[in-house]
Design a protein around this motif. Structure first.
Motif, PDB file in Angstrom:
ATOM      1  N   ASN A   1       0.829  -1.202   0.000  1.00  0.00           N
ATOM      2  CA  ASN A   1       0.000   0.000   0.000  1.00  0.00           C
ATOM      3  C   ASN A   1       0.864   1.253   0.000  1.00  0.00           C
ATOM      4  N   SER A   2       0.208   2.407  -0.164  1.00  0.00           N
ATOM      5  CA  SER A   2       0.968   3.653  -0.360  1.00  0.00           C
ATOM      6  C   SER A   2       0.382   4.787   0.480  1.00  0.00           C
ATOM      7  N   PRO A   3       0.478   4.697   1.809  1.00  0.00           N
ATOM      8  CA  PRO A   3      -0.141   5.708   2.671  1.00  0.00           C
ATOM      9  C   PRO A   3       0.781   6.830   3.131  1.00  0.00           C
ATOM     10  N   ARG A   4       2.044   6.807   2.724  1.00  0.00           N
ATOM     11  CA  ARG A   4       3.009   7.762   3.260  1.00  0.00           C
ATOM     12  C   ARG A   4       2.930   9.109   2.554  1.00  0.00           C
ATOM     13  N   PRO A   5       3.173  10.215   3.268  1.00  0.00           N
ATOM     14  CA  PRO A   5       3.278  11.525   2.608  1.00  0.00           C
ATOM     15  C   PRO A   5       4.439  11.519   1.610  1.00  0.00           C
ATOM     16  N   ALA A   6       4.253  12.189   0.500  1.00  0.00           N
ATOM     17  CA  ALA A   6       5.280  12.202  -0.548  1.00  0.00           C
ATOM     18  C   ALA A   6       6.449  13.107  -0.171  1.00  0.00           C
ATOM     19  N   GLY A   7       7.600  12.806  -0.770  1.00  0.00           N
ATOM     20  CA  GLY A   7       8.731  13.723  -0.732  1.00  0.00           C
ATOM     21  C   GLY A   7       9.528  13.755   0.543  1.00  0.00           C
ATOM     22  N   LEU A   8       9.433  12.709   1.371  1.00  0.00           N
ATOM     23  CA  LEU A   8      10.163  12.679   2.634  1.00  0.00           C
ATOM     24  C   LEU A   8      11.309  11.672   2.568  1.00  0.00           C
ATOM     25  N   PRO A   9      12.385  11.917   3.292  1.00  0.00           N
ATOM     26  CA  PRO A   9      13.429  10.894   3.392  1.00  0.00           C
ATOM     27  C   PRO A   9      12.913   9.703   4.201  1.00  0.00           C
ATOM     28  N   ALA A  10      13.367   8.533   3.851  1.00  0.00           N
ATOM     29  CA  ALA A  10      13.006   7.313   4.573  1.00  0.00           C
ATOM     30  C   ALA A  10      14.276   6.677   5.111  1.00  0.00           C
ATOM     31  N   SER A  11      14.206   6.158   6.325  1.00  0.00           N
ATOM     32  CA  SER A  11      15.355   5.504   6.937  1.00  0.00           C
ATOM     33  C   SER A  11      14.903   4.236   7.653  1.00  0.00           C
ATOM     34  N   SER A  12      15.880   3.405   7.996  1.00  0.00           N
ATOM     35  CA  SER A  12      15.633   2.147   8.724  1.00  0.00           C
ATOM     36  C   SER A  12      14.551   1.318   8.043  1.00  0.00           C
ATOM     37  N   VAL A  13      14.629   1.236   6.723  1.00  0.00           N
ATOM     38  CA  VAL A  13      13.611   0.507   5.957  1.00  0.00           C
ATOM     39  C   VAL A  13      13.993  -0.968   5.892  1.00  0.00           C
ATOM     40  N   ASN A  14      13.066  -1.816   6.301  1.00  0.00           N
ATOM     41  CA  ASN A  14      13.304  -3.256   6.319  1.00  0.00           C
ATOM     42  C   ASN A  14      12.154  -4.002   5.661  1.00  0.00           C
ATOM     43  N   PHE A  15      12.506  -5.067   4.935  1.00  0.00           N
ATOM     44  CA  PHE A  15      11.511  -6.043   4.489  1.00  0.00           C
ATOM     45  C   PHE A  15      11.527  -7.184   5.495  1.00  0.00           C
ATOM     46  N   ASN A  16      10.347  -7.492   6.040  1.00  0.00           N
ATOM     47  CA  ASN A  16      10.225  -8.466   7.123  1.00  0.00           C
ATOM     48  C   ASN A  16       9.347  -9.625   6.681  1.00  0.00           C
ATOM     49  N   ILE A  17       9.854 -10.842   6.802  1.00  0.00           N
ATOM     50  CA  ILE A  17       9.080 -12.003   6.390  1.00  0.00           C
ATOM     51  C   ILE A  17       9.303 -13.152   7.372  1.00  0.00           C
TER      52      ILE A  17
ATOM     53  N   SER B   1       9.881   7.857   8.829  1.00  0.00           N
ATOM     54  CA  SER B   1       9.873   9.179   8.187  1.00  0.00           C
ATOM     55  C   SER B   1       9.097  10.101   9.125  1.00  0.00           C
ATOM     56  N   TYR B   2       9.786  10.650  10.121  1.00  0.00           N
ATOM     57  CA  TYR B   2       9.192  11.426  11.209  1.00  0.00           C
ATOM     58  C   TYR B   2       8.344  10.572  12.144  1.00  0.00           C
ATOM     59  N   ALA B   3       8.032   9.371  11.748  1.00  0.00           N
ATOM     60  CA  ALA B   3       7.332   8.399  12.594  1.00  0.00           C
ATOM     61  C   ALA B   3       7.641   7.028  12.037  1.00  0.00           C
ATOM     62  N   SER B   4       7.592   6.022  12.887  1.00  0.00           N
ATOM     63  CA  SER B   4       7.724   4.649  12.408  1.00  0.00           C
ATOM     64  C   SER B   4       6.473   4.277  11.624  1.00  0.00           C
ATOM     65  N   TRP B   5       6.661   3.548  10.532  1.00  0.00           N
ATOM     66  CA  TRP B   5       5.521   3.153   9.715  1.00  0.00           C
ATOM     67  C   TRP B   5       5.656   1.717   9.232  1.00  0.00           C
ATOM     68  N   THR B   6       4.532   1.153   8.838  1.00  0.00           N
ATOM     69  CA  THR B   6       4.466  -0.208   8.317  1.00  0.00           C
ATOM     70  C   THR B   6       3.641  -0.213   7.048  1.00  0.00           C
ATOM     71  N   LEU B   7       4.146  -0.869   6.021  1.00  0.00           N
ATOM     72  CA  LEU B   7       3.413  -1.074   4.779  1.00  0.00           C
ATOM     73  C   LEU B   7       2.856  -2.487   4.748  1.00  0.00           C
ATOM     74  N   PHE B   8       1.594  -2.595   4.274  1.00  0.00           N
ATOM     75  CA  PHE B   8       0.911  -3.880   4.158  1.00  0.00           C
ATOM     76  C   PHE B   8       0.719  -4.248   2.696  1.00  0.00           C
ATOM     77  N   GLU B   9       0.556  -5.528   2.475  1.00  0.00           N
ATOM     78  CA  GLU B   9       0.299  -6.055   1.139  1.00  0.00           C
ATOM     79  C   GLU B   9      -1.008  -5.533   0.567  1.00  0.00           C
ATOM     80  N   LYS B  10      -0.984  -5.145  -0.697  1.00  0.00           N
ATOM     81  CA  LYS B  10      -2.188  -4.777  -1.436  1.00  0.00           C
ATOM     82  C   LYS B  10      -2.583  -5.879  -2.413  1.00  0.00           C
ATOM     83  N   THR B  11      -1.573  -6.447  -3.080  1.00  0.00           N
ATOM     84  CA  THR B  11      -1.778  -7.527  -4.048  1.00  0.00           C
ATOM     85  C   THR B  11      -0.557  -8.435  -4.005  1.00  0.00           C
ATOM     86  N   TYR B  12      -0.774  -9.734  -4.086  1.00  0.00           N
ATOM     87  CA  TYR B  12       0.378 -10.630  -4.233  1.00  0.00           C
ATOM     88  C   TYR B  12       0.195 -11.521  -5.446  1.00  0.00           C
TER      89      TYR B  12
END
Length: 352
Positions: free
Chosen positions: A63-79, A170-181
């Motif tokens: 999914n794509s809920p994040r505000p645009a144009g911000l730096p992202a850090s500590s990005v991990n893919f978790n499985i 990106s100013y807060a911790s966030w989590t992305l969820f699957e939209k389609t697999y």
């Protein structure tokens, strides 16, 4: 001239719930997205080859809920994954992971484990947290993310995948969820969207959610509902919440007939605390009613009392349905189930 500076400028950000509970029978059942939670309800793949094949993979669009144009850090893919088990099964192994843009499938980078595949020990789950910070450096990339997992199962069996998410900051911790697999573990692709994520409007199996049981007659009951939780809007602390809207697209599974109509109202909760209610418990006061199993009803409602970060970040909605004026029995409308095409929340906010 006045110049305004903000860390996050005002804008709308939409997302869908991953957590879905169906209590249409009177007893709540977990019908949540299979890839979102560590809840002993795994997604099950097809049968992989016993060794790496370039045509066999498992692909996830997020999914794509994040505000645009911000730096992202500590990005991990978790499985969290394992062999499905059973006779002749072996170990579930990740050979490589490709990080791609979902919009055009362009490759951002590859995490190559060919020299030492990441394997489960049989049906015992393995947890892998892959640092993809060097590849996903902005929220623009996070909002357009595809992960493609190439693997195998040493006994040529299936995998269980307990969860597969992307986390970052990106100013807060966030989590992305699957939209389609896309499951191409067998070599042939099967595409499965999360049923309530997007508005396809086709009614095709797999793109909708149909309530497990028919709804009650005449009046709703507090024990029978559909519940969704938006547990990862991830608004940052200190954000100013300007507005929140809820969209629910639904119809009848079958037409009640004989003048009957399916109606609903809903409640908004912050945890266990009731925040607001929309609609009443009669046909005249319902949030909406629909007597068709063809025409979709789209309800877009402003949630005026959801006005804090805490309320936005743990928003639960309970939808109560019933058939009016009554259903069941000879000469009366049929009691029917509901069909949901999309549930979406849109948050407008800024951060100074």
């Amino acid at each position: 001239m006045t110049v305004s500076s903000k860390r996050i400028f005002s804008g709308t950000r939409s997302t869908f719930p991953g957590d879905l509970r169906d209590a249409s029978s009177g007893s709540a059942a977990n019908k949540s997205d299979l890839l979102d939670y560590d809840d002993a309800a795994p997604a099950v793949t097809g049968a992989w080859a016993a060794a790496y094949s370039a045509t066999r993979f498992y692909q996830i669009d997020f999914n794509s809920p994040r505000p645009a144009g911000l730096p992202a850090s500590s990005v991990n893919f978790n499985i969290k994954y394992a062999s499905k088990g059973g006779g002749g099964s072996g170990n579930a192994c990740i050979y490589k992971i490709e990080v791609r843009r979902a919009s055009d499938d362009s490759l951002l980078g590859t995490l190559d484990h060919s020299a030492g595949p990441l394997c489960s020990t049989g049906a015992t789950y393995r947890v892998v947290n892959e640092d993809i910070s060097s590849l996903v450096t902005t929220t623009d990339l996070a909002d357009d993310l595809r992960i493609k997992i190439f693997g195998y199962e040493t006994g040529a069996k299936g995998w269980n995948i307990e969860y597969a998410t992307v986390t970052g900051t990106s100013y807060a911790s966030w989590t992305l969820f699957e939209k389609t697999y896309t499951d191409q573990s067998t070599g042939a692709a099967t595409v499965t969207p999360w049923s309530i994520a997007t508005a396809e409007g086709t009614g095709a199996a797999g793109t909708i959610y149909t309530a497990a049981s028919t709804w009650p007659s005449t009046v709703p009951t507090s024990a029978k509902y559909l519940q969704v939780t938006f547990d990862h809007p991830d608004l940052p602390a200190g954000a100013v919440v300007q507005s929140v809207t809820l969209k629910n697209i639904w119809r009848d599974a079958t037409a009640p007939g004989l003048g009957g109509t399916l109606c609903n109202y809903f409640e908004v909760y912050n945890g266990a605390s009731l925040v607001e209610t929309h609609g009443g418990t009669t046909q005249a006061t319902a949030q909406s009613c629909n007597n068709s199993n063809v025409t979709w009803q789209t309800d877009t409602v402003t949630l005026s009392l959801v006005d804090t970060v805490a309320e936005a970040n743990s928003m639960t909605i309970k939808f109560y349905y019933w058939v009016a004026p009554l259903c069941g029995g000879g000469g009366n409308p049929n009691c029917v189930r509901s069909v949901t095409d999309q549930v979406q929340a849109t948050f407008t906010y800024y951060l100074n």
